[in-house]
Design a protein around this motif. Structure first.
Motif, mmCIF file in Angstrom:
data_model
loop_
_atom_site.group_PDB
_atom_site.id
_atom_site.type_symbol
_atom_site.label_atom_id
_atom_site.label_comp_id
_atom_site.label_asym_id
_atom_site.label_seq_id
_atom_site.Cartn_x
_atom_site.Cartn_y
_atom_site.Cartn_z
ATOM 1 N N VAL A 216 65.962 40.686 -15.751
ATOM 2 C CA VAL A 216 66.386 41.074 -14.414
ATOM 3 C C VAL A 216 65.696 42.359 -13.980
ATOM 4 O O VAL A 216 65.196 42.458 -12.850
ATOM 5 N N ILE A 291 67.169 36.373 -16.200
ATOM 6 C CA ILE A 291 67.348 35.876 -14.839
ATOM 7 C C ILE A 291 67.904 34.454 -14.793
ATOM 8 O O ILE A 291 68.484 34.046 -13.794
ATOM 9 N N GLN A 307 73.255 40.568 -11.458
ATOM 10 C CA GLN A 307 72.087 40.525 -10.574
ATOM 11 C C GLN A 307 72.428 41.094 -9.198
ATOM 12 O O GLN A 307 71.602 41.778 -8.576
#
Length: 377
Positions: A216, A291, A307
Protein backbone atom coordinates in the motif's frame (compact mmCIF):
# COMPACT_ATOMS: atom_id res chain seq x y z
CA UNK A 1 -15.91 19.15 -12.46
CA UNK A 2 -15.15 19.23 -8.73
CA UNK A 3 -16.35 16.38 -6.53
CA UNK A 4 -15.94 16.97 -2.79
CA UNK A 5 -13.74 14.61 -0.80
CA UNK A 6 -12.71 14.41 2.84
CA UNK A 7 -11.79 11.79 5.42
CA UNK A 8 -14.78 12.99 7.39
CA UNK A 9 -17.00 11.71 4.59
CA UNK A 10 -18.12 8.10 4.17
CA UNK A 11 -16.12 5.92 1.85
CA UNK A 12 -17.99 4.88 -1.29
CA UNK A 13 -17.66 1.19 -2.15
CA UNK A 14 -18.26 -0.06 -5.67
CA UNK A 15 -17.66 -2.93 -8.08
CA UNK A 16 -16.13 -2.93 -11.54
CA UNK A 17 -15.94 -5.53 -14.28
CA UNK A 18 -13.89 -5.66 -17.46
CA UNK A 19 -16.22 -8.26 -18.94
CA UNK A 20 -13.60 -10.99 -19.26
CA UNK A 21 -14.94 -14.21 -20.76
CA UNK A 22 -12.58 -17.10 -20.06
CA UNK A 23 -12.96 -20.86 -19.59
CA UNK A 24 -13.41 -22.24 -16.09
CA UNK A 25 -9.87 -23.03 -14.86
CA UNK A 26 -10.82 -26.48 -13.53
CA UNK A 27 -13.38 -27.75 -16.07
CA UNK A 28 -12.23 -25.90 -19.18
CA UNK A 29 -15.83 -25.05 -20.00
CA UNK A 30 -16.78 -21.54 -21.08
CA UNK A 31 -20.25 -20.06 -20.78
CA UNK A 32 -21.73 -18.43 -23.88
CA UNK A 33 -21.22 -14.76 -24.72
CA UNK A 34 -24.95 -14.25 -24.25
CA UNK A 35 -24.83 -15.69 -20.73
CA UNK A 36 -21.77 -13.67 -19.77
CA UNK A 37 -23.27 -10.35 -20.93
CA UNK A 38 -26.56 -11.05 -19.17
CA UNK A 39 -24.74 -12.08 -16.00
CA UNK A 40 -22.95 -8.70 -16.01
CA UNK A 41 -26.31 -6.94 -16.23
CA UNK A 42 -27.69 -9.09 -13.41
CA UNK A 43 -24.49 -8.42 -11.43
CA UNK A 44 -25.16 -4.67 -11.62
CA UNK A 45 -28.77 -5.12 -10.53
CA UNK A 46 -27.73 -7.28 -7.57
CA UNK A 47 -25.00 -4.79 -6.63
CA UNK A 48 -27.70 -2.17 -6.14
CA UNK A 49 -29.78 -4.61 -4.08
CA UNK A 50 -26.75 -5.25 -1.86
CA UNK A 51 -26.41 -1.53 -1.15
CA UNK A 52 -23.22 -0.80 -3.06
CA UNK A 53 -22.58 2.78 -4.16
CA UNK A 54 -21.24 2.20 -7.69
CA UNK A 55 -21.16 -0.33 -10.52
CA UNK A 56 -18.69 0.10 -13.40
CA UNK A 57 -18.21 -1.66 -16.73
CA UNK A 58 -15.03 -1.31 -18.77
CA UNK A 59 -14.31 -1.88 -22.45
CA UNK A 60 -11.59 -4.27 -23.61
CA UNK A 61 -11.21 -5.05 -27.31
CA UNK A 62 -9.39 -8.39 -27.32
CA UNK A 63 -10.07 -12.13 -27.20
CA UNK A 64 -11.60 -13.51 -23.99
CA UNK A 65 -13.64 -10.32 -23.30
CA UNK A 66 -17.29 -9.46 -24.02
CA UNK A 67 -17.79 -5.83 -22.95
CA UNK A 68 -16.46 -4.07 -26.04
CA UNK A 69 -19.78 -2.19 -26.27
CA UNK A 70 -19.72 -1.26 -22.59
CA UNK A 71 -22.13 1.66 -23.00
CA UNK A 72 -24.82 -0.73 -24.26
CA UNK A 73 -24.41 -2.90 -21.15
CA UNK A 74 -24.49 0.19 -18.93
CA UNK A 75 -27.72 1.28 -20.61
CA UNK A 76 -29.37 -2.04 -19.73
CA UNK A 77 -28.24 -1.72 -16.10
CA UNK A 78 -29.35 1.92 -15.95
CA UNK A 79 -32.83 0.96 -17.11
CA UNK A 80 -33.10 -1.83 -14.52
CA UNK A 81 -31.82 0.12 -11.48
CA UNK A 82 -32.77 3.34 -9.71
CA UNK A 83 -30.19 4.28 -7.07
CA UNK A 84 -26.70 2.93 -7.72
CA UNK A 85 -24.17 5.18 -9.47
CA UNK A 86 -22.90 3.84 -12.79
CA UNK A 87 -19.67 4.45 -14.67
CA UNK A 88 -17.25 3.16 -17.23
CA UNK A 89 -14.12 1.40 -16.02
CA UNK A 90 -12.71 2.68 -18.26
CA UNK A 91 -13.79 4.30 -21.52
CA UNK A 92 -10.80 4.32 -23.88
CA UNK A 93 -10.63 7.98 -24.87
CA UNK A 94 -7.49 7.61 -27.02
CA UNK A 95 -9.24 5.57 -29.71
CA UNK A 96 -12.70 7.14 -29.52
CA UNK A 97 -14.20 10.46 -30.61
CA UNK A 98 -14.82 12.71 -27.55
CA UNK A 99 -17.97 14.08 -29.19
CA UNK A 100 -19.41 10.58 -29.49
CA UNK A 101 -18.31 9.65 -25.96
CA UNK A 102 -20.11 12.67 -24.55
CA UNK A 103 -23.27 12.01 -26.59
CA UNK A 104 -23.37 8.41 -25.38
CA UNK A 105 -22.79 9.18 -21.71
CA UNK A 106 -25.09 12.20 -21.63
CA UNK A 107 -27.81 9.91 -23.00
CA UNK A 108 -26.96 7.30 -20.37
CA UNK A 109 -27.20 10.02 -17.75
CA UNK A 110 -30.71 10.88 -18.95
CA UNK A 111 -31.72 7.21 -18.84
CA UNK A 112 -30.34 6.81 -15.32
CA UNK A 113 -31.62 10.20 -14.09
CA UNK A 114 -28.20 11.56 -13.16
CA UNK A 115 -26.28 8.47 -12.03
CA UNK A 116 -23.67 8.23 -14.80
CA UNK A 117 -19.92 8.96 -14.66
CA UNK A 118 -16.97 8.58 -17.04
CA UNK A 119 -13.59 7.15 -16.18
CA UNK A 120 -11.37 8.14 -19.09
CA UNK A 121 -8.56 5.68 -19.85
CA UNK A 122 -5.77 5.17 -22.39
CA UNK A 123 -5.87 1.41 -23.16
CA UNK A 124 -3.47 -0.92 -21.42
CA UNK A 125 -3.71 -3.44 -24.26
CA UNK A 126 -2.35 -1.79 -27.35
CA UNK A 127 -3.90 -4.10 -29.96
CA UNK A 128 -6.87 -1.75 -29.87
CA UNK A 129 -4.84 0.86 -31.76
CA UNK A 130 -4.38 -1.43 -34.76
CA UNK A 131 -7.99 -2.62 -34.57
CA UNK A 132 -9.41 0.91 -34.78
CA UNK A 133 -6.76 2.39 -37.08
CA UNK A 134 -4.57 4.47 -34.75
CA UNK A 135 -0.79 4.69 -34.51
CA UNK A 136 0.86 3.61 -31.27
CA UNK A 137 3.44 6.38 -31.74
CA UNK A 138 0.65 8.80 -30.89
CA UNK A 139 -0.27 6.98 -27.66
CA UNK A 140 0.32 9.90 -25.27
CA UNK A 141 -0.68 12.71 -27.62
CA UNK A 142 -3.96 11.05 -28.57
CA UNK A 143 -5.02 10.67 -24.97
CA UNK A 144 -4.10 14.16 -23.81
CA UNK A 145 -5.77 15.88 -26.75
CA UNK A 146 -8.97 13.85 -26.57
CA UNK A 147 -9.21 14.00 -22.77
CA UNK A 148 -8.90 17.80 -22.90
CA UNK A 149 -11.59 18.01 -25.60
CA UNK A 150 -13.94 15.73 -23.67
CA UNK A 151 -13.63 17.92 -20.59
CA UNK A 152 -14.18 21.07 -22.65
CA UNK A 153 -17.37 19.61 -24.15
CA UNK A 154 -18.52 18.82 -20.63
CA UNK A 155 -17.97 22.39 -19.45
CA UNK A 156 -19.08 24.47 -22.44
CA UNK A 157 -22.33 24.54 -24.41
CA UNK A 158 -20.74 25.91 -27.60
CA UNK A 159 -17.38 24.44 -28.66
CA UNK A 160 -14.72 26.08 -30.81
CA UNK A 161 -11.73 23.77 -30.95
CA UNK A 162 -8.87 22.68 -33.19
CA UNK A 163 -6.40 19.85 -32.67
CA UNK A 164 -4.21 17.31 -34.44
CA UNK A 165 -6.27 14.12 -34.52
CA UNK A 166 -9.80 15.14 -35.57
CA UNK A 167 -11.52 17.82 -37.65
CA UNK A 168 -11.99 21.24 -35.98
CA UNK A 169 -15.21 22.12 -34.18
CA UNK A 170 -16.74 25.49 -35.00
CA UNK A 171 -19.64 26.81 -32.93
CA UNK A 172 -20.57 23.19 -32.25
CA UNK A 173 -23.41 22.38 -29.88
CA UNK A 174 -22.93 18.87 -28.46
CA UNK A 175 -26.27 17.32 -27.48
CA UNK A 176 -27.94 15.99 -25.45
CA UNK A 177 -26.80 17.59 -22.21
CA UNK A 178 -26.60 15.42 -19.10
CA UNK A 179 -29.37 15.17 -16.54
CA UNK A 180 -27.14 16.27 -13.64
CA UNK A 181 -26.60 20.03 -13.94
CA UNK A 182 -25.60 19.66 -17.60
CA UNK A 183 -22.25 18.14 -16.58
CA UNK A 184 -20.87 14.65 -16.02
CA UNK A 185 -18.31 13.62 -13.39
CA UNK A 186 -15.21 12.78 -15.47
CA UNK A 187 -12.29 10.98 -13.80
CA UNK A 188 -8.82 10.51 -15.23
CA UNK A 189 -7.65 6.89 -15.08
CA UNK A 190 -4.08 6.67 -13.79
CA UNK A 191 -1.86 3.59 -13.99
CA UNK A 192 1.58 3.07 -12.55
CA UNK A 193 3.24 6.12 -14.12
CA UNK A 194 3.59 9.13 -11.86
CA UNK A 195 3.59 11.52 -14.82
CA UNK A 196 -0.10 10.76 -15.45
CA UNK A 197 -0.98 11.48 -11.82
CA UNK A 198 0.95 14.77 -11.98
CA UNK A 199 -0.79 15.75 -15.22
CA UNK A 200 -4.17 15.05 -13.62
CA UNK A 201 -3.24 17.39 -10.77
CA UNK A 202 -2.22 20.12 -13.19
CA UNK A 203 -5.55 19.73 -15.01
CA UNK A 204 -7.63 19.70 -11.84
CA UNK A 205 -9.16 16.32 -12.69
CA UNK A 206 -10.21 13.69 -10.12
CA UNK A 207 -8.24 10.45 -10.47
CA UNK A 208 -9.05 6.76 -10.56
CA UNK A 209 -6.09 4.46 -9.83
CA UNK A 210 -6.06 0.73 -10.53
CA UNK A 211 -3.79 -1.27 -8.20
CA UNK A 212 -2.99 -4.91 -8.92
CA UNK A 213 -0.12 -5.86 -6.62
CA UNK A 214 2.37 -4.44 -4.16
CA UNK A 215 2.53 -2.70 -0.79
CA UNK A 216 0.00 0.00 0.00
CA UNK A 217 2.67 2.51 0.97
CA UNK A 218 4.42 2.13 -2.41
CA UNK A 219 1.21 3.09 -4.25
CA UNK A 220 0.90 6.15 -2.04
CA UNK A 221 3.64 7.94 -4.03
CA UNK A 222 1.33 8.52 -7.03
CA UNK A 223 -1.40 9.96 -4.83
CA UNK A 224 1.04 12.27 -3.08
CA UNK A 225 2.41 13.44 -6.44
CA UNK A 226 -1.14 14.13 -7.63
CA UNK A 227 -2.01 16.22 -4.58
CA UNK A 228 1.24 18.15 -4.78
CA UNK A 229 0.52 18.94 -8.45
CA UNK A 230 -2.96 20.14 -7.52
CA UNK A 231 -1.60 22.54 -4.92
CA UNK A 232 1.17 23.78 -7.23
CA UNK A 233 -1.47 24.50 -9.88
CA UNK A 234 -3.57 26.59 -7.53
CA UNK A 235 -6.18 24.01 -6.55
CA UNK A 236 -7.17 22.91 -3.05
CA UNK A 237 -6.27 19.22 -2.98
CA UNK A 238 -8.94 18.41 -0.39
CA UNK A 239 -11.59 19.40 -2.96
CA UNK A 240 -10.57 16.61 -5.34
CA UNK A 241 -11.41 12.96 -4.73
CA UNK A 242 -9.17 9.97 -5.26
CA UNK A 243 -10.65 6.60 -6.18
CA UNK A 244 -8.68 3.35 -6.08
CA UNK A 245 -9.58 0.01 -7.61
CA UNK A 246 -8.27 -3.51 -7.14
CA UNK A 247 -9.06 -7.17 -6.78
CA UNK A 248 -11.28 -8.36 -3.95
CA UNK A 249 -12.54 -11.77 -2.96
CA UNK A 250 -14.13 -12.79 0.33
CA UNK A 251 -15.04 -16.15 1.86
CA UNK A 252 -15.79 -17.54 5.31
CA UNK A 253 -12.09 -17.95 6.08
CA UNK A 254 -8.92 -16.36 4.76
CA UNK A 255 -7.58 -19.71 3.60
CA UNK A 256 -10.71 -20.50 1.59
CA UNK A 257 -10.77 -17.04 0.03
CA UNK A 258 -7.16 -17.29 -1.14
CA UNK A 259 -7.50 -20.82 -2.44
CA UNK A 260 -10.60 -20.01 -4.47
CA UNK A 261 -9.46 -16.61 -5.73
CA UNK A 262 -5.98 -17.61 -6.89
CA UNK A 263 -7.26 -20.42 -9.11
CA UNK A 264 -9.43 -18.01 -11.09
CA UNK A 265 -7.26 -14.88 -11.01
CA UNK A 266 -4.14 -16.71 -12.13
CA UNK A 267 -5.92 -18.37 -15.05
CA UNK A 268 -7.54 -15.08 -16.00
CA UNK A 269 -4.11 -13.46 -16.23
CA UNK A 270 -2.87 -16.35 -18.36
CA UNK A 271 -5.60 -15.74 -20.93
CA UNK A 272 -5.52 -11.93 -20.90
CA UNK A 273 -1.83 -11.18 -20.24
CA UNK A 274 -0.10 -14.34 -21.40
CA UNK A 275 1.24 -15.38 -17.98
CA UNK A 276 -0.09 -16.53 -14.62
CA UNK A 277 -0.48 -14.18 -11.67
CA UNK A 278 2.75 -14.43 -9.62
CA UNK A 279 2.24 -16.76 -6.65
CA UNK A 280 4.67 -14.83 -4.48
CA UNK A 281 2.82 -11.56 -5.06
CA UNK A 282 -0.51 -13.24 -4.36
CA UNK A 283 0.77 -14.76 -1.12
CA UNK A 284 1.45 -11.26 0.20
CA UNK A 285 -2.31 -10.61 0.26
CA UNK A 286 -2.35 -11.91 3.84
CA UNK A 287 -0.50 -8.76 4.91
CA UNK A 288 -2.42 -5.65 5.96
CA UNK A 289 -0.03 -3.50 3.92
CA UNK A 290 -0.67 -5.41 0.68
CA UNK A 291 -3.04 -3.91 -1.89
CA UNK A 292 -4.89 -7.19 -2.71
CA UNK A 293 -8.12 -7.35 -0.70
CA UNK A 294 -8.60 -11.09 -0.37
CA UNK A 295 -9.62 -12.86 2.82
CA UNK A 296 -12.32 -13.23 5.47
CA UNK A 297 -14.90 -10.47 6.03
CA UNK A 298 -13.00 -9.03 9.01
CA UNK A 299 -9.76 -9.09 7.05
CA UNK A 300 -11.39 -7.26 4.13
CA UNK A 301 -12.79 -4.62 6.50
CA UNK A 302 -9.35 -4.03 7.99
CA UNK A 303 -7.60 -3.85 4.63
CA UNK A 304 -10.08 -1.47 2.99
CA UNK A 305 -10.04 0.84 6.01
CA UNK A 306 -6.26 0.76 6.11
CA UNK A 307 -6.16 1.88 2.47
CA UNK A 308 -8.77 4.53 3.22
CA UNK A 309 -6.59 5.91 6.00
CA UNK A 310 -3.30 5.69 4.12
CA UNK A 311 -4.50 7.10 0.80
CA UNK A 312 -7.26 9.42 2.02
CA UNK A 313 -9.53 8.03 -0.68
CA UNK A 314 -13.19 8.84 -1.31
CA UNK A 315 -14.01 5.66 -3.21
CA UNK A 316 -12.82 2.06 -3.44
CA UNK A 317 -13.95 -0.06 -6.40
CA UNK A 318 -13.51 -3.85 -6.30
CA UNK A 319 -12.96 -6.30 -9.14
CA UNK A 320 -14.43 -9.61 -7.99
CA UNK A 321 -15.43 -11.41 -11.19
CA UNK A 322 -12.08 -11.77 -12.96
CA UNK A 323 -10.98 -15.12 -14.34
CA UNK A 324 -14.28 -16.91 -14.88
CA UNK A 325 -15.44 -16.90 -11.26
CA UNK A 326 -18.90 -18.53 -11.27
CA UNK A 327 -21.89 -16.26 -10.83
CA UNK A 328 -22.88 -18.07 -7.62
CA UNK A 329 -19.54 -17.08 -6.09
CA UNK A 330 -20.14 -13.46 -7.02
CA UNK A 331 -23.53 -13.52 -5.31
CA UNK A 332 -21.90 -14.97 -2.19
CA UNK A 333 -19.37 -12.13 -2.23
CA UNK A 334 -22.24 -9.63 -2.46
CA UNK A 335 -23.84 -11.30 0.57
CA UNK A 336 -20.67 -10.80 2.60
CA UNK A 337 -20.43 -7.19 1.44
CA UNK A 338 -24.04 -6.44 2.34
CA UNK A 339 -24.14 -8.24 5.69
CA UNK A 340 -20.66 -7.68 7.13
CA UNK A 341 -18.34 -5.40 5.21
CA UNK A 342 -20.43 -2.39 4.13
CA UNK A 343 -22.06 -1.79 7.55
CA UNK A 344 -18.69 -1.86 9.32
CA UNK A 345 -16.98 0.44 6.81
CA UNK A 346 -19.85 2.92 6.79
CA UNK A 347 -20.00 3.05 10.56
CA UNK A 348 -16.25 3.58 10.81
CA UNK A 349 -15.93 6.22 8.11
CA UNK A 350 -19.04 8.01 9.32
CA UNK A 351 -17.67 8.53 12.83
CA UNK A 352 -14.00 8.83 11.91
CA UNK A 353 -11.92 11.42 13.75
CA UNK A 354 -8.42 12.20 12.58
CA UNK A 355 -6.81 11.19 15.89
CA UNK A 356 -8.46 7.77 16.22
CA UNK A 357 -6.02 5.73 14.15
CA UNK A 358 -2.31 5.75 13.40
CA UNK A 359 -2.21 3.76 10.17
CA UNK A 360 1.53 3.11 10.21
CA UNK A 361 1.10 1.03 13.38
CA UNK A 362 -0.39 -2.11 11.81
CA UNK A 363 -1.19 -4.00 15.03
CA UNK A 364 -2.78 -0.99 16.73
CA UNK A 365 -4.76 -0.26 13.57
CA UNK A 366 -6.23 -3.77 13.56
CA UNK A 367 -7.12 -3.59 17.25
CA UNK A 368 -8.87 -0.25 16.81
CA UNK A 369 -10.80 -1.35 13.72
CA UNK A 370 -11.98 -4.52 15.44
CA UNK A 371 -13.15 -2.48 18.44
CA UNK A 372 -14.99 0.04 16.27
CA UNK A 373 -16.72 -2.59 14.11
CA UNK A 374 -17.89 -4.96 16.87
CA UNK A 375 -20.99 -2.83 17.42
CA UNK A 376 -22.13 -3.66 13.89
CA UNK A 377 -22.15 -7.43 14.51
Amino acid sequence: MTISSSLSHPLEIGIYTLGDHVPHPLTGERISQEQRVNEIIRYGIEAEAAGLDLFSVGESHQPYFTSQAHTVILAAIAQATSKIKLSSAATIVSTSDPVRIFEDFATLDLISKGRMEIIAGRASRVGLFDLLGYNMRDYEALYEEKFDLLRQINEELIINWEGEFRAPLKNASILPRPYQNRKLPIWRAVGGHRTSAIQAGRQGAPIFLAHLTGPVDVHLANIQAYREALEESGYQSQDFPVATAGMLYVAETSQKARQEAYTFISKGFTFSNGQAFPKRAFAQSENLNDILNIGSPQEIIEKILYQYETFGISRYVAQIDFGGIPFANLMKNLEFLEADILPAIRRYTGQKNADQIEPTDHMQFRENVQKLTKEVE
